[in-house]
Design an enzyme around this catalytic site. Structure first.
Site, PDB file in Angstrom:
ATOM      1  CB  SER A 138      -0.873   0.031   1.261  1.00  0.00           C
ATOM      2  OG  SER A 138      -1.457   1.316   1.426  1.00  0.00           O
ATOM      3  CE1 TYR A 151      -3.769  -2.383   5.458  1.00  0.00           C
ATOM      4  CE2 TYR A 151      -3.505  -0.026   5.120  1.00  0.00           C
ATOM      5  CZ  TYR A 151      -3.775  -1.282   4.624  1.00  0.00           C
ATOM      6  OH  TYR A 151      -4.035  -1.448   3.276  1.00  0.00           O
TER       7      TYR A 151
HETATM    8  N1  LIG Z   1      -8.880  -0.552  -0.527  1.00  0.00           N
HETATM    9  C1  LIG Z   1      -7.805   0.220  -0.393  1.00  0.00           C
HETATM   10  O1  LIG Z   1      -7.903   1.463  -0.316  1.00  0.00           O
HETATM   11  C2  LIG Z   1      -6.431  -0.414  -0.346  1.00  0.00           C
HETATM   12  C3  LIG Z   1      -5.314   0.416  -0.516  1.00  0.00           C
HETATM   13  C4  LIG Z   1      -4.045  -0.127  -0.464  1.00  0.00           C
HETATM   14  C5  LIG Z   1      -3.889  -1.487  -0.272  1.00  0.00           C
HETATM   15  N2  LIG Z   1      -4.990  -2.281  -0.101  1.00  0.00           N
HETATM   16  C6  LIG Z   1      -4.758  -3.710   0.132  1.00  0.00           C
HETATM   17  O2  LIG Z   1      -5.404  -4.467  -0.862  1.00  0.00           O
HETATM   18  C7  LIG Z   1      -5.698  -5.768  -0.364  1.00  0.00           C
HETATM   19  C8  LIG Z   1      -7.139  -6.119  -0.679  1.00  0.00           C
HETATM   20  O3  LIG Z   1      -7.988  -5.210  -0.032  1.00  0.00           O
HETATM   21  P1  LIG Z   1      -9.365  -4.704  -0.650  1.00  0.00           P
HETATM   22  O4  LIG Z   1      -9.292  -3.226  -0.718  1.00  0.00           O
HETATM   23  O5  LIG Z   1      -9.708  -5.451  -1.888  1.00  0.00           O
HETATM   24  O6  LIG Z   1     -10.343  -5.028   0.563  1.00  0.00           O
HETATM   25  P2  LIG Z   1     -11.549  -6.052   0.717  1.00  0.00           P
HETATM   26  O7  LIG Z   1     -12.540  -5.858  -0.382  1.00  0.00           O
HETATM   27  O8  LIG Z   1     -12.001  -5.897   2.120  1.00  0.00           O
HETATM   28  O9  LIG Z   1     -10.856  -7.462   0.503  1.00  0.00           O
HETATM   29  C9  LIG Z   1     -10.086  -8.109   1.498  1.00  0.00           C
HETATM   30  C10 LIG Z   1      -9.996  -9.571   1.122  1.00  0.00           C
HETATM   31  O10 LIG Z   1      -9.180 -10.240   2.098  1.00  0.00           O
HETATM   32  C11 LIG Z   1      -9.876 -11.396   2.533  1.00  0.00           C
HETATM   33  N3  LIG Z   1      -9.519 -11.733   3.899  1.00  0.00           N
HETATM   34  C12 LIG Z   1      -9.633 -10.934   4.999  1.00  0.00           C
HETATM   35  N4  LIG Z   1      -9.266 -11.617   6.099  1.00  0.00           N
HETATM   36  C13 LIG Z   1      -8.914 -12.865   5.682  1.00  0.00           C
HETATM   37  C14 LIG Z   1      -8.460 -14.037   6.363  1.00  0.00           C
HETATM   38  N5  LIG Z   1      -8.299 -14.058   7.688  1.00  0.00           N
HETATM   39  N6  LIG Z   1      -8.193 -15.153   5.635  1.00  0.00           N
HETATM   40  C15 LIG Z   1      -8.381 -15.138   4.289  1.00  0.00           C
HETATM   41  N7  LIG Z   1      -8.797 -14.063   3.589  1.00  0.00           N
HETATM   42  C16 LIG Z   1      -9.076 -12.938   4.288  1.00  0.00           C
HETATM   43  C17 LIG Z   1     -11.354 -11.035   2.412  1.00  0.00           C
HETATM   44  O11 LIG Z   1     -12.156 -12.197   2.237  1.00  0.00           O
HETATM   45  P3  LIG Z   1     -13.040 -12.920   3.368  1.00  0.00           P
HETATM   46  O12 LIG Z   1     -13.599 -11.835   4.254  1.00  0.00           O
HETATM   47  O13 LIG Z   1     -14.068 -13.642   2.558  1.00  0.00           O
HETATM   48  O14 LIG Z   1     -12.092 -13.830   4.051  1.00  0.00           O
HETATM   49  C18 LIG Z   1     -11.361 -10.229   1.117  1.00  0.00           C
HETATM   50  O15 LIG Z   1     -11.450 -11.094   0.013  1.00  0.00           O
HETATM   51  C19 LIG Z   1      -5.364  -5.731   1.131  1.00  0.00           C
HETATM   52  O16 LIG Z   1      -4.093  -6.320   1.336  1.00  0.00           O
HETATM   53  C20 LIG Z   1      -5.307  -4.239   1.438  1.00  0.00           C
HETATM   54  O17 LIG Z   1      -4.466  -3.949   2.518  1.00  0.00           O
HETATM   55  C21 LIG Z   1      -6.262  -1.777  -0.145  1.00  0.00           C
END
Ligand SMILES: NC(=O)c1ccc[n+]([C@@H]2O[C@H](COP(=O)([O-])OP(=O)(O)OC[C@H]3O[C@@H](n4cnc5c(N)ncnc54)[C@H](OP(=O)(O)O)[C@@H]3O)[C@@H](O)[C@H]2O)c1
Length: 263
Positions: A138, A151
């Site tokens: 990130s 985080y």
């Molecule tokens: N959105 C942003 O602004 C942003 C910015 C920078 C980086 N990121 C990074 O991008 C990645 C994806 O995030 P996103 O934005 O797509 O958020 P999201 O829609 O909340 O997706 C998170 C994913 O992680 C899975 N997950 C969470 N806990 C888990 C566990 N204990 N075991 C297995 N799977 C798990 C969730 O699935 P289940 O709940 O079904 O397990 C979901 O598929 C993350 O690493 C996040 O830090 C996001």
């Protein structure tokens, strides 16, 4: 030879689901991993029909050692073409309110699981002679904030861990990319009981835009991809400053300002 399988953790929503869609469109078979099996099955059905690829699902909680080890074993023993280490949690909020256990669980997912799965995938790549590892960090890797202690710390780990792996495996045929998204409109904020107003509305891009840019960066051979960095010279400036910093701190002397009278 490796299977033509891309493994995506956190594929049940957001960025992971967008990777699944785009990689299926490129003809890759998939192994989709997350806790919500119904979401994974719905996505898998859609992608099989739309793209004619094989899609397997694995319901796994990567904060649980048994589930994590099972996926590690799979990656080590049946080499895959690509691992996208995307599953991650935010755990945003003051550390005193969140508590130590919540911080540890975030570290278990964002650091421990990502590191163990990276090493398992690399072991599998070693058997096959090739493979691609994509780790999702990130932009907050460079931006500590109150309420984001674990985080932003975890994402700084992902950045440095992956960059170090790139150096270790420089002479291999493996491809290792670290991706640093800015704000993306996903369930990331709502799943933590927050709304998207953490950032102004105009600060977000869609997960599909993010993934298309990340894959374009991968295709171009980039080691570090920052999809929303519109002025790449800023990165060059940061790297130049980092080089100056390292040159300065490895000079074998303590800075004069700390020597006081004794110096
Ligand atoms: N959105 C942003 O602004 C942003 C910015 C920078 C980086 N990121 C990074 O991008 C990645 C994806 O995030 P996103 O934005 O797509 O958020 P999201 O829609 O909340 O997706 C998170 C994913 O992680 C899975 N997950 C969470 N806990 C888990 C566990 N204990 N075991 C297995 N799977 C798990 C969730 O699935 P289940 O709940 O079904 O397990 C979901 O598929 C993350 O690493 C996040 O830090 C996001």
């Amino acid at each position: 030879m490796p299977d033509n399988v891309s493994v995506i953790t956190g594929a049940s929503s957001g960025i992971g689901a967008a990777y699944a869609e785009r990689l299926a469109a490129r003809g890759s078979d998939l192994l989709l991993v997350a806790r919500r099996g119904d979401r994974l099955e719905g996505l898998a059905d859609r992608l099989r029909k739309a793209h004619g690829v094989e899609v397997e699902t694995l319901v796994a909680d990567l904060q649980e050692a048994r589930d994590l080890r099972a996926l590690e074993t799979r990656l080590e023993t049946r080499p895959v073409a690509m691992l996208v280490n995307n599953a991650g949690a935010g755990g945003l909020g003051p550390t005193a309110l969140k508590g130590a256990d919540a911080q540890e669980r975030l570290i278990d997912l964002n650091i421990v699981a990502l590191a163990r799965l990276s090493l398992a995938a690399l072991k599998g790549f070693g058997e096959a002679g090739r493979g691609t590892l994509v780790n999702i960090a990130s932009v907050v890797a460079f931006s500590p904030s109150a309420g984001g202690a674990a985080y932003s710390g975890s994402k700084a780990f992902v950045l440095n861990f992956t960059r170090a792996l790139q150096m270790e495996y420089e002479k291999s045929d493996f491809r290792i990319q670290v991706v640093l998204p800015g704000p993306i409109r996903t369930e990331f904020f709502s799943s933590q009981g927050m709304d998207d107003s953490v950032f102004p509305a105009g600060a977000y891009v869609t997960p599909e835009q993010m993934v298309d840019a990340a894959l374009a960066g991968l295709d171009a051979g980039e080691a570090i991809t920052i999809p929303t960095l519109v002025t790449p010279s800023i990165w060059d400036d940061m790297e130049a400053v980092r080089g100056r910093f390292l040159g300065d701190v490895i000079g074998g002397k303590v800075a004069a300002r700390y020597l006081g009278q004794a110096g």
